[in-house]
Structures are given as C-alpha cells and as structure tokens.
Design a protein around this motif. Structure first.
Motif, PDB file in Angstrom:
ATOM      1  N   LEU A  84      -6.021 -39.257 -44.488  1.00 54.42           N
ATOM      2  CA  LEU A  84      -6.952 -38.335 -45.130  1.00 54.42           C
ATOM      3  C   LEU A  84      -7.251 -38.782 -46.555  1.00 54.42           C
ATOM      4  O   LEU A  84      -6.347 -39.238 -47.268  1.00 54.42           O
ATOM      5  CB  LEU A  84      -6.345 -36.925 -45.168  1.00 54.42           C
ATOM      6  CG  LEU A  84      -7.153 -35.827 -45.868  1.00 54.42           C
ATOM      7  CD1 LEU A  84      -8.376 -35.464 -45.023  1.00 54.42           C
ATOM      8  CD2 LEU A  84      -6.292 -34.594 -46.110  1.00 54.42           C
ATOM      9  N   ILE A  85      -8.493 -38.619 -46.956  1.00 48.15           N
ATOM     10  CA  ILE A  85      -8.855 -38.753 -48.367  1.00 48.15           C
ATOM     11  C   ILE A  85      -9.282 -37.375 -48.857  1.00 48.15           C
ATOM     12  O   ILE A  85     -10.202 -36.756 -48.300  1.00 48.15           O
ATOM     13  CB  ILE A  85      -9.956 -39.788 -48.582  1.00 48.15           C
ATOM     14  CG1 ILE A  85      -9.416 -41.185 -48.247  1.00 48.15           C
ATOM     15  CG2 ILE A  85     -10.476 -39.744 -50.019  1.00 48.15           C
ATOM     16  CD1 ILE A  85     -10.366 -42.320 -48.477  1.00 48.15           C
ATOM     17  N   GLY A  86      -8.571 -36.871 -49.862  1.00 47.07           N
ATOM     18  CA  GLY A  86      -8.876 -35.572 -50.439  1.00 47.07           C
ATOM     19  C   GLY A  86      -9.680 -35.734 -51.713  1.00 47.07           C
ATOM     20  O   GLY A  86      -9.385 -36.610 -52.536  1.00 47.07           O
ATOM     21  N   ILE A  87     -10.688 -34.902 -51.870  1.00 44.05           N
ATOM     22  CA  ILE A  87     -11.538 -34.927 -53.064  1.00 44.05           C
ATOM     23  C   ILE A  87     -11.309 -33.632 -53.819  1.00 44.05           C
ATOM     24  O   ILE A  87     -11.540 -32.537 -53.309  1.00 44.05           O
ATOM     25  CB  ILE A  87     -13.031 -35.036 -52.691  1.00 44.05           C
ATOM     26  CG1 ILE A  87     -13.273 -36.144 -51.647  1.00 44.05           C
ATOM     27  CG2 ILE A  87     -13.870 -35.243 -53.940  1.00 44.05           C
ATOM     28  CD1 ILE A  87     -13.106 -37.539 -52.158  1.00 44.05           C
ATOM     29  N   HIS A 110     -12.730 -42.800 -42.850  1.00 38.22           N
ATOM     30  CA  HIS A 110     -11.673 -41.862 -43.195  1.00 38.22           C
ATOM     31  C   HIS A 110     -12.108 -40.414 -42.981  1.00 38.22           C
ATOM     32  O   HIS A 110     -13.281 -40.059 -43.171  1.00 38.22           O
ATOM     33  CB  HIS A 110     -11.268 -42.039 -44.660  1.00 38.22           C
ATOM     34  CG  HIS A 110     -10.678 -43.377 -44.952  1.00 38.22           C
ATOM     35  ND1 HIS A 110      -9.449 -43.776 -44.476  1.00 38.22           N
ATOM     36  CD2 HIS A 110     -11.165 -44.431 -45.665  1.00 38.22           C
ATOM     37  CE1 HIS A 110      -9.189 -45.008 -44.883  1.00 38.22           C
ATOM     38  NE2 HIS A 110     -10.220 -45.423 -45.609  1.00 38.22           N
ATOM     39  N   ALA A 111     -11.150 -39.571 -42.615  1.00 39.54           N
ATOM     40  CA  ALA A 111     -11.357 -38.129 -42.681  1.00 39.54           C
ATOM     41  C   ALA A 111     -11.344 -37.731 -44.148  1.00 39.54           C
ATOM     42  O   ALA A 111     -10.529 -38.235 -44.932  1.00 39.54           O
ATOM     43  CB  ALA A 111     -10.257 -37.401 -41.921  1.00 39.54           C
ATOM     44  N   ASN A 133     -22.719 -35.068 -42.988  1.00 42.00           N
ATOM     45  CA  ASN A 133     -22.034 -34.407 -41.881  1.00 42.00           C
ATOM     46  C   ASN A 133     -22.635 -34.820 -40.540  1.00 42.00           C
ATOM     47  O   ASN A 133     -21.918 -34.992 -39.547  1.00 42.00           O
ATOM     48  CB  ASN A 133     -22.110 -32.892 -42.053  1.00 42.00           C
ATOM     49  CG  ASN A 133     -21.096 -32.158 -41.213  1.00 42.00           C
ATOM     50  OD1 ASN A 133     -19.931 -32.551 -41.113  1.00 42.00           O
ATOM     51  ND2 ASN A 133     -21.512 -31.072 -40.585  1.00 42.00           N
ATOM     52  N   ALA A 134     -23.953 -34.997 -40.523  1.00 39.59           N
ATOM     53  CA  ALA A 134     -24.617 -35.437 -39.294  1.00 39.59           C
ATOM     54  C   ALA A 134     -24.303 -36.898 -38.969  1.00 39.59           C
ATOM     55  O   ALA A 134     -24.138 -37.266 -37.802  1.00 39.59           O
ATOM     56  CB  ALA A 134     -26.128 -35.238 -39.424  1.00 39.59           C
ATOM     57  N   ALA A 135     -24.202 -37.721 -40.008  1.00 41.54           N
ATOM     58  CA  ALA A 135     -23.958 -39.146 -39.801  1.00 41.54           C
ATOM     59  C   ALA A 135     -22.506 -39.447 -39.443  1.00 41.54           C
ATOM     60  O   ALA A 135     -22.220 -40.472 -38.810  1.00 41.54           O
ATOM     61  CB  ALA A 135     -24.354 -39.929 -41.057  1.00 41.54           C
ATOM     62  N   GLY A 138     -17.291 -34.815 -37.384  1.00 41.40           N
ATOM     63  CA  GLY A 138     -15.847 -34.641 -37.237  1.00 41.40           C
ATOM     64  C   GLY A 138     -15.008 -35.219 -38.355  1.00 41.40           C
ATOM     65  O   GLY A 138     -13.783 -35.071 -38.340  1.00 41.40           O
ATOM     66  N   GLN A 139     -15.629 -35.856 -39.353  1.00 37.71           N
ATOM     67  CA  GLN A 139     -14.845 -36.486 -40.420  1.00 37.71           C
ATOM     68  C   GLN A 139     -14.744 -35.634 -41.686  1.00 37.71           C
ATOM     69  O   GLN A 139     -13.832 -35.837 -42.491  1.00 37.71           O
ATOM     70  CB  GLN A 139     -15.460 -37.839 -40.810  1.00 37.71           C
ATOM     71  CG  GLN A 139     -15.258 -38.951 -39.803  1.00 37.71           C
ATOM     72  CD  GLN A 139     -15.898 -40.248 -40.263  1.00 37.71           C
ATOM     73  OE1 GLN A 139     -16.786 -40.794 -39.601  1.00 37.71           O
ATOM     74  NE2 GLN A 139     -15.476 -40.751 -41.405  1.00 37.71           N
TER      75      GLN A 139
END
Length: 311
Positions: A84-87, A110-111, A133-135, A138-139
């Motif tokens: 996971l990458i958190g922002i 990455h998720a 989100n469309a491209a 699920g990520q």
C-alpha cells in the motif's frame, strides 16, 4: 533526592527508560506500506491534530512528484513488497502536484489510500479523481476524517462549518462509486459499540456506502496526546502485554517527508513522528531499514497500548 541522583525525564534516552531499564526497540521487517506526506498545510486547524496541520503550518513543505517517483523507482529496483502507498498531510489535495503523484503511484500498480477531509480542496480535483479511478479500478481508496457522527462534536475538533462540507464530499464519493472508508476518534465519553451504531445511523441516512461495523471501513483512533502520562515500553513489555513488535507500524512502514528548506525528502520511522530528528532515517528505503527505539509517548500510548495503526 538531590540533582545529581535525580532520574532523567521519561523518553529522553533512546536505549534506557527513566528507571534504567532496557528500552524496547522494533526491528524493521520489510516495507509493507509507504506513506507520502504531501505537506502540513491544511484548510482546517483541528484541535487534536498530531501533526499540527493548519493553513499556516508549512514545516513540512509540499512533496514533489519527483520525490515520490524516486521512492517508486527504489521499490521497483529492489523488489520491496509494498502492499500500500498511503497519501497523507496536511490535506493532500492542497498539494499542487497531487494528481501527478497519484497517477504515478497507480500506474506503478500500487494500491493507494488517500487521507482527506473531503472538503473544498478535494472538490477541485474531482475530474482527476474520476479519471484515475476509472483508469485504475480497485486500486484507489479515500479515507475521510469524521471525528464524530454528531455535527457539534465533529466541529468541536475541526471547527465551525466543517461537518456539512465533509458530508457533501462523502456523499459525492459514494455516489460516484469510489472505495471509501472513514476515520473517527475514541476519546469521547462513549464506548466503541455506541460510536459504531451512531456512525451507522448517519451513513444509512446519507446513503453513504461505509459499513460502520467493519473496523477496516470505520477506523477509530485512540487519543494522541504527547503530554499525557504513559509508561515507557521496555523489552519485558512484549511478554507482559502479549504483544508482537512485528505488528507495530515501524516494523513495516515508513513515511516520506520534505522538510521546509531541505535539499531532499527523507524517510521517518512512521506517520506520527514527522518532526523529531531522531526518527529521521535518511533519504532511501535502504537507509531507513533500521532498528527504531520506542522513545516517544506516541510509541507507547497510540501504538503499543492503544493498538493504533494509521494503515
């Protein structure tokens, strides 16, 4: 007791507690979660913000797209098992390069989890969010801060006129099919089951797709008060508490920050300690893969005893 024999203050020695016991430390296992701190500027000034974000606090400057790209290159080159990458921030959507940072993280496969208050700054990025989100289905997940389901209590922490815009942002995200979660607080005079029931009523009334009974969908954070009394964690505490040090954030997470005036972004041991120089672990994942002494009240109260995890 005279001055020469007085005990040192708690959390002052990285190796020993004030009582002279061996301080607990956490060995780095592997990089599971990389946090990118986009900067400490925020559209709100919340009373309980551990990082003291505000419209004026720029102690952490805006992270640059190139800073994040450098981390993505190192992850790919060295095969780090990043899940996971958190922002986080501040408010990430105030960073002028946030769309590019998100695009690079998602394109790398990455998720991504974005922590946001879902207010006006996010509104300016709605088109980009829909496109990303469309491209990358699920990520992408957005976690919206909502300190309490009651507007008055939420605004006691986040300021007047902050509840309705946050709810508007949550409704928009839910209506447009984004994966969303929420983050609340547990310091109210209310047990967890009551809190979850209150959030559930709110989400149902507003038709927001969050299951308040799911602790992953509604994360309730313990208190973070560096001035509050909390015991120092010794090596004996692992067995006493039945706690595995490998479950703590600093065993498998790091956060990238760009300090104001710094030539390069560097990694810290976790999201809760962005300013303390002793928790700065250098500019690369390789340099940050080292032992972390639990030498701060947050290590004790939030992580070990509170069971908190920002991820």
């Amino acid at each position: 007791m005279d001055a020469s024999t007085a005990l040192p203050p708690p959390f002052s020695d990285p190796h020993l507690t004030a009582k002279g016991e061996e301080r607990a430390a956490v060995r780095f296992r592997a990089l599971d979660t990389l946090w990118l701190n986009t900067g400490t500027l925020c559209n709100l000034e919340c009373r309980g913000c551990y990082i003291e974000s505000s419209p004026r606090n720029d102690r952490l400057a805006y992270l640059k797209r190139d800073d994040a790209a450098r981390m993505l290159d190192e992850i790919a080159r060295d095969g780090h098992p990043v899940r996971l990458i958190g922002i986080t921030g501040g408010e990430p959507f105030m960073n002028p390069q946030i769309d590019g940072i998100l695009e690079d993280c998602l394109t790398a496969g990455h998720a991504v989890l974005i922590l946001t208050n879902a207010m006006v700054p996010m509104r300016h990025h709605r088109d980009a969010l829909c496109r990303l989100n469309a491209a990358h289905p699920g990520q992408l997940t957005l976690r919206v801060s909502l300190d309490h389901y009651d507007p008055a209590r939420h605004e006691k922490e986040r300021g007047p006129r902050s509840f309705a815009p946050a709810m508007e942002g949550l409704r928009w995200l839910s209506q447009h099919g984004f994966a969303i979660t929420a983050a609340g607080r547990t310091f109210w005079d209310e047990d967890e089951s009551s809190l979850r029931r209150g959030y559930a009523r709110l989400f149902a009334a507003e038709r927001i797709a969050i299951d308040a009974a799911d602790p992953q969908a509604l994360v309730l954070f313990p208190e973070m008060d560096a001035g509050a009394d909390t015991p120092e964690i010794t090596t004996a505490c692992w067995q006493i508490l039945g706690k595995d040090p490998g479950t703590l954030m600093c065993a498998h997470e790091r956060m990238l920050v760009r300090r104001r005036g710094a030539e390069t972004a560097t990694l810290t041991a976790c999201t809760l300690l962005p300013y303390q120089s002793e928790f700065d672990l250098g500019p690369t994942i390789a340099s940050a893969a080292r032992l972390v002494p639990l030498n701060h009240p947050h290590c004790s109260k939030f992580c070990v005893l509170g069971g908190g995890s920002c991820g």
